[in-house]
Design a protein around this motif. Sequence first.
Motif, short mmCIF file in Angstrom:
data_model
loop_
_atom_site.label_atom_id
_atom_site.label_comp_id
_atom_site.label_asym_id
_atom_site.label_seq_id
_atom_site.Cartn_x
_atom_site.Cartn_y
_atom_site.Cartn_z
N GLY A 209 0.78 -1.23 0.00
CA GLY A 209 0.00 0.00 0.00
C GLY A 209 0.81 1.28 0.00
N ASP A 210 2.13 1.18 -0.13
CA ASP A 210 2.97 2.37 -0.09
C ASP A 210 3.10 2.99 -1.48
N LEU A 211 2.78 4.29 -1.58
CA LEU A 211 2.95 5.03 -2.82
C LEU A 211 4.19 5.91 -2.72
N PHE A 212 4.98 5.94 -3.79
CA PHE A 212 6.24 6.67 -3.80
C PHE A 212 6.29 7.66 -4.96
N ILE A 213 7.06 8.72 -4.78
CA ILE A 213 7.52 9.52 -5.91
C ILE A 213 8.66 8.72 -6.54
N ALA A 214 8.60 8.50 -7.85
CA ALA A 214 9.59 7.65 -8.50
C ALA A 214 9.99 8.23 -9.85
N THR A 215 11.22 7.96 -10.23
CA THR A 215 11.73 8.40 -11.53
C THR A 215 12.62 7.32 -12.11
N GLY A 216 12.80 7.34 -13.41
CA GLY A 216 13.62 6.34 -14.08
C GLY A 216 15.10 6.49 -13.77
#
Length: 249
Positions: A209-216
């Motif tokens: 259930g953890d949402l993250f800011i993510a980038t390639g």
Amino acid sequence: MNNIVKQAIVALLFVFSWASYAQQLRFVTEDLPPFHFMGADNKPAGALVDVIEALMIKTQLSAQIEFIPFARSYNLALNNKDIFMLSLMKSSDRKDLFQWVGQIFKSKAFLVGLRNREDINISNIEEAKSFVVGTIRGYHSEQYLKNTGFLEQKNLHLSVSYKHMWRMLFEQRIDFILTNFIALDREMKSIGFNKEDIKPFIELHDFPGDLFIATGLKTTDKTVTILSAALQQIKADGTYKNIMDKWGL
């Protein structure tokens, strides 16, 4: 002052002069109230939009927030520099494909259905296979359901937007939706439905259930460090909590 906060401040000071000259960042996401949506003034709004704006103030970076369908957002962030998924679930199949700036939200997952469906009585995910479960194409929930044994054209329906997905449920063309069941009142009202007409049938305890800011991987480590440090700092100084409280999260 704990070590995490100290590290965040040091990182921010170290990169401050560089950040002032950095190019604009792009945050891509879908329309999903109350987390991120287009407001009445035709500008991005929502709890996580406010978080990004707080990060930009803290780092003196600039950002553009764009609303794009999930699958396209995912591919843009995966394959390009300085493009960030505003909220991406960190799963085992994704963890090595992205750089994870930090957790931006945590939730629980449920199978939700219509309250008046007295013909439905399930106690686990296996029993739900006798019905049709809906989710958004490209979400981790799609892979979760497929790994659990759900099949398209049989008991799994994939939508391109949450509005279409909820209409399918209320028209009883599907039986359940896999969702976090958070702040659904606002989401229901935005598409003309009533939250009181739905209920959670079962909780999926093994669903991340953890949402993250993510980038390639093409985005520089320095950019990720700046944003990660700023996120730690707004959590430590109360800014993050104030934003969540503002949106009832």
